[in-house]
Design a protein around this motif. Structure first.
Motif, PDB file in Angstrom:
ATOM      1  N   ARG A 129      51.876  -8.716 -57.595  1.00  0.00           N
ATOM      2  CA  ARG A 129      53.140  -8.468 -58.302  1.00  0.00           C
ATOM      3  C   ARG A 129      52.963  -8.745 -59.792  1.00  0.00           C
ATOM      4  O   ARG A 129      52.131  -9.560 -60.195  1.00  0.00           O
ATOM      5  CB  ARG A 129      54.241  -9.356 -57.714  1.00  0.00           C
ATOM      6  N   GLY A 130      53.766  -8.092 -60.621  1.00  0.00           N
ATOM      7  CA  GLY A 130      53.725  -8.301 -62.056  1.00  0.00           C
ATOM      8  C   GLY A 130      52.573  -7.554 -62.695  1.00  0.00           C
ATOM      9  O   GLY A 130      52.237  -6.433 -62.306  1.00  0.00           O
ATOM     10  N   GLY A 131      51.915  -8.184 -63.671  1.00  0.00           N
ATOM     11  CA  GLY A 131      50.803  -7.582 -64.380  1.00  0.00           C
ATOM     12  C   GLY A 131      50.417  -8.444 -65.561  1.00  0.00           C
ATOM     13  O   GLY A 131      51.118  -9.383 -65.938  1.00  0.00           O
ATOM     14  N   ASP A 132      49.250  -8.106 -66.164  1.00  0.00           N
ATOM     15  CA  ASP A 132      48.722  -8.871 -67.294  1.00  0.00           C
ATOM     16  C   ASP A 132      48.752 -10.371 -66.964  1.00  0.00           C
ATOM     17  O   ASP A 132      48.339 -10.764 -65.881  1.00  0.00           O
ATOM     18  CB  ASP A 132      49.497  -8.542 -68.575  1.00  0.00           C
ATOM     19  N   ASN A 133      49.281 -11.209 -67.868  1.00  0.00           N
ATOM     20  CA  ASN A 133      49.290 -12.648 -67.582  1.00  0.00           C
ATOM     21  C   ASN A 133      50.544 -13.080 -66.808  1.00  0.00           C
ATOM     22  O   ASN A 133      50.882 -14.265 -66.764  1.00  0.00           O
ATOM     23  CB  ASN A 133      49.149 -13.474 -68.858  1.00  0.00           C
ATOM     24  N   ALA A 134      51.203 -12.127 -66.167  1.00  0.00           N
ATOM     25  CA  ALA A 134      52.245 -12.430 -65.177  1.00  0.00           C
ATOM     26  C   ALA A 134      51.840 -11.879 -63.803  1.00  0.00           C
ATOM     27  O   ALA A 134      52.691 -11.604 -62.962  1.00  0.00           O
ATOM     28  CB  ALA A 134      53.589 -11.862 -65.609  1.00  0.00           C
ATOM     29  N   SER A 135      50.529 -11.719 -63.583  1.00  0.00           N
ATOM     30  CA  SER A 135      50.021 -11.241 -62.290  1.00  0.00           C
ATOM     31  C   SER A 135      49.978 -12.392 -61.289  1.00  0.00           C
ATOM     32  O   SER A 135      49.630 -13.523 -61.633  1.00  0.00           O
ATOM     33  CB  SER A 135      48.608 -10.678 -62.454  1.00  0.00           C
ATOM     34  N   ARG A 136      50.309 -12.101 -60.034  1.00  0.00           N
ATOM     35  CA  ARG A 136      50.204 -13.098 -58.979  1.00  0.00           C
ATOM     36  C   ARG A 136      50.076 -12.398 -57.624  1.00  0.00           C
ATOM     37  O   ARG A 136      50.336 -11.208 -57.506  1.00  0.00           O
ATOM     38  CB  ARG A 136      51.394 -14.055 -58.974  1.00  0.00           C
ATOM     39  N   SER A 160      45.298 -19.366 -63.083  1.00  0.00           N
ATOM     40  CA  SER A 160      45.354 -20.256 -64.231  1.00  0.00           C
ATOM     41  C   SER A 160      45.965 -19.586 -65.453  1.00  0.00           C
ATOM     42  O   SER A 160      45.561 -18.509 -65.872  1.00  0.00           O
ATOM     43  CB  SER A 160      43.921 -20.707 -64.557  1.00  0.00           C
ATOM     44  N   GLY A 161      46.984 -20.236 -66.029  1.00  0.00           N
ATOM     45  CA  GLY A 161      47.605 -19.773 -67.261  1.00  0.00           C
ATOM     46  C   GLY A 161      48.622 -18.664 -67.104  1.00  0.00           C
ATOM     47  O   GLY A 161      49.294 -18.308 -68.080  1.00  0.00           O
ATOM     48  N   ASN A 162      48.785 -18.119 -65.900  1.00  0.00           N
ATOM     49  CA  ASN A 162      49.708 -16.995 -65.707  1.00  0.00           C
ATOM     50  C   ASN A 162      51.136 -17.456 -65.465  1.00  0.00           C
ATOM     51  O   ASN A 162      51.393 -18.585 -65.059  1.00  0.00           O
ATOM     52  CB  ASN A 162      49.258 -16.126 -64.531  1.00  0.00           C
ATOM     53  N   TRP A 163      52.055 -16.535 -65.720  1.00  0.00           N
ATOM     54  CA  TRP A 163      53.458 -16.710 -65.373  1.00  0.00           C
ATOM     55  C   TRP A 163      53.696 -16.164 -63.974  1.00  0.00           C
ATOM     56  O   TRP A 163      53.015 -15.246 -63.524  1.00  0.00           O
ATOM     57  CB  TRP A 163      54.355 -15.975 -66.366  1.00  0.00           C
ATOM     58  N   SER A 164      54.716 -16.724 -63.301  1.00  0.00           N
ATOM     59  CA  SER A 164      55.064 -16.314 -61.948  1.00  0.00           C
ATOM     60  C   SER A 164      56.579 -16.394 -61.793  1.00  0.00           C
ATOM     61  O   SER A 164      57.260 -17.019 -62.610  1.00  0.00           O
ATOM     62  CB  SER A 164      54.367 -17.244 -60.949  1.00  0.00           C
ATOM     63  N   SER A 165      57.098 -15.747 -60.740  1.00  0.00           N
ATOM     64  CA  SER A 165      58.563 -15.637 -60.603  1.00  0.00           C
ATOM     65  C   SER A 165      59.168 -15.159 -61.918  1.00  0.00           C
ATOM     66  O   SER A 165      60.208 -15.653 -62.369  1.00  0.00           O
ATOM     67  CB  SER A 165      59.186 -16.978 -60.193  1.00  0.00           C
ATOM     68  N   PHE A 166      58.499 -14.195 -62.547  1.00  0.00           N
ATOM     69  CA  PHE A 166      58.910 -13.705 -63.859  1.00  0.00           C
ATOM     70  C   PHE A 166      58.701 -12.207 -63.927  1.00  0.00           C
ATOM     71  O   PHE A 166      57.728 -11.708 -63.375  1.00  0.00           O
ATOM     72  CB  PHE A 166      58.091 -14.401 -64.965  1.00  0.00           C
ATOM     73  N   TRP A 270      53.574  -3.957 -68.601  1.00  0.00           N
ATOM     74  CA  TRP A 270      52.244  -4.428 -68.235  1.00  0.00           C
ATOM     75  C   TRP A 270      51.244  -3.289 -68.233  1.00  0.00           C
ATOM     76  O   TRP A 270      51.548  -2.148 -67.860  1.00  0.00           O
ATOM     77  CB  TRP A 270      52.277  -5.091 -66.860  1.00  0.00           C
ATOM     78  N   LYS A 271      50.019  -3.600 -68.622  1.00  0.00           N
ATOM     79  CA  LYS A 271      48.963  -2.592 -68.694  1.00  0.00           C
ATOM     80  C   LYS A 271      47.988  -2.692 -67.531  1.00  0.00           C
ATOM     81  O   LYS A 271      47.467  -1.679 -67.060  1.00  0.00           O
ATOM     82  CB  LYS A 271      48.186  -2.737 -70.013  1.00  0.00           C
ATOM     83  N   THR A 272      47.689  -3.911 -67.090  1.00  0.00           N
ATOM     84  CA  THR A 272      46.679  -4.105 -66.057  1.00  0.00           C
ATOM     85  C   THR A 272      47.118  -5.197 -65.090  1.00  0.00           C
ATOM     86  O   THR A 272      48.048  -5.968 -65.371  1.00  0.00           O
ATOM     87  CB  THR A 272      45.327  -4.525 -66.670  1.00  0.00           C
ATOM     88  N   MET A 273      46.426  -5.263 -63.947  1.00  0.00           N
ATOM     89  CA  MET A 273      46.582  -6.376 -63.017  1.00  0.00           C
ATOM     90  C   MET A 273      45.439  -7.346 -63.256  1.00  0.00           C
ATOM     91  O   MET A 273      44.306  -6.936 -63.528  1.00  0.00           O
ATOM     92  CB  MET A 273      46.556  -5.873 -61.570  1.00  0.00           C
ATOM     93  N   ASP A 274      45.721  -8.639 -63.211  1.00  0.00           N
ATOM     94  CA  ASP A 274      44.710  -9.660 -63.469  1.00  0.00           C
ATOM     95  C   ASP A 274      43.517  -9.463 -62.524  1.00  0.00           C
ATOM     96  O   ASP A 274      43.685  -9.486 -61.291  1.00  0.00           O
ATOM     97  CB  ASP A 274      45.326 -11.041 -63.261  1.00  0.00           C
ATOM     98  N   PRO A 275      42.304  -9.276 -63.056  1.00  0.00           N
ATOM     99  CA  PRO A 275      41.143  -9.027 -62.194  1.00  0.00           C
ATOM    100  C   PRO A 275      40.742 -10.222 -61.340  1.00  0.00           C
ATOM    101  O   PRO A 275      39.907 -10.081 -60.432  1.00  0.00           O
ATOM    102  CB  PRO A 275      40.037  -8.664 -63.195  1.00  0.00           C
TER     103      PRO A 275
END
Length: 286
Positions: A129-136, A160-166, A270-275
């Motif tokens: 869900r989400g994307g970039d540094n809001a991927s989870r 690590s470092g990502n946002w969630s429930s966002f 968002w552009k990408t999903m966290d790899p």
């Protein structure tokens, strides 16, 4: 509200009365090999989630045993057991150390037991869900539409470092559209945390739009955050992968919510999903 973990084998216990709400009760506990926990579900439905180890259950509604239980929440997909009201059961630890969490809510309905395996979680679909540094990553055990009354149960992995429930959302007012379709459910929610390093942490903000409720808490392994209302985004501390187990219950067996209008614009940017995702896979169970 932040509930710190306690010492001892029963390291979290929160009743609906403790939380000053109507539905959700929660416990987390460890058992040593061959230790047992015996319970009658009474007028409640239960969902038991395997955090680490293996267990077997004998009951008057059936018998179940986990196979290839994950060593801990960062080592594979979960098992979960849904037990309906009026079930007498005994759970036995089949590993050197068993770690479980469970929630229960009162119900006036009767459903069939449901044993959820890692393969069933995989088959339901692991969601990114989400994307970039809001991927989870989201693993579902009792998603909306499950054959139960009120309980919803999912687990979320935030790198690590990502946002969630966002972007931030809430589900504290029951709303339907002109056709009667549910737009937002009124739900109580529990966040139960673990981190992949003992000093790890997450930051969670729980707030209403008028800021009548406005709390920021630092959650560590085995801590619980209660969300009675309001928006509730999470940030994983840099350097620490964060796990949280969500139990929800309320007006509907649903996750329908409303976004914070200030942050709704983030959707679609968002552009990408966290790899780094997935953080856990079924292969780890083996």
């Amino acid at each position: 509200m932040l509930i710190k973990a306690k010492q001892g084998s029963l390291y979290q216990k929160i009743t609906a009365e403790d939380a000053h709400w109507e539905h959700l009760n929660f416990c987390a506990r460890t058992l040593k090999k061959e230790e047992t926990w015996t319970q009658n579900t009474g007028h409640s439905e239960y969902c038991i989630v395997l955090l680490g180890g293996n267990f077997s259950v004998t009951s008057d509604k059936g018998n179940w045993q986990t196979v290839n239980g994950r060593a801990d929440v960062f080592s594979g997909l979960p098992h979960a057991l849904y037990l309906p009201a009026h079930t007498q059961f005994t759970l036995t630890a089949e590993s050197e150390l068993l770690d479980i969490a469970y929630s229960w809510v009162e119900t006036d309905q009767q459903h069939e037991p449901l044993f959820v395996t890692p393969q069933a979680v995989q088959d339901m679909g692991i969601e990114f869900r989400g994307g970039d540094n809001a991927s989870r990553q989201i693993n579902s055990m009792l998603p909306p539409g499950s054959p139960c009354h009120r309980l919803v149960c999912v687990e979320v992995y935030t790198p690590s470092g990502n946002w969630s429930s966002f972007p931030a959302h809430k589900h504290d007012e029951r709303k339907v559209d002109a056709d009667g379709k549910l737009k937002e459910a009124c739900l109580e929610e529990i966040y139960f945390y673990k981190t992949d390093k003992p000093q790890g942490f997450a930051i969670q903000h729980v707030y209403t739009e008028d800021r009548e409720l406005d709390e920021i808490v630092e959650a560590h392994t085995n801590d619980v955050v209660l969300v009675p209302r309001g928006h509730h985004p999470v940030i994983a501390g840099h350097g620490y992968n964060v796990y949280y187990l969500n139990f929800l219950a309320g007006s509907d067996q649903s996750l329908a919510g409303s976004n914070d209008p200030d942050h709704e614009w983030v959707y679609g940017t968002w552009k990408t999903m966290d790899p780094r995702l997935p953080l856990v896979t079924i292969e780890m169970n083996k």
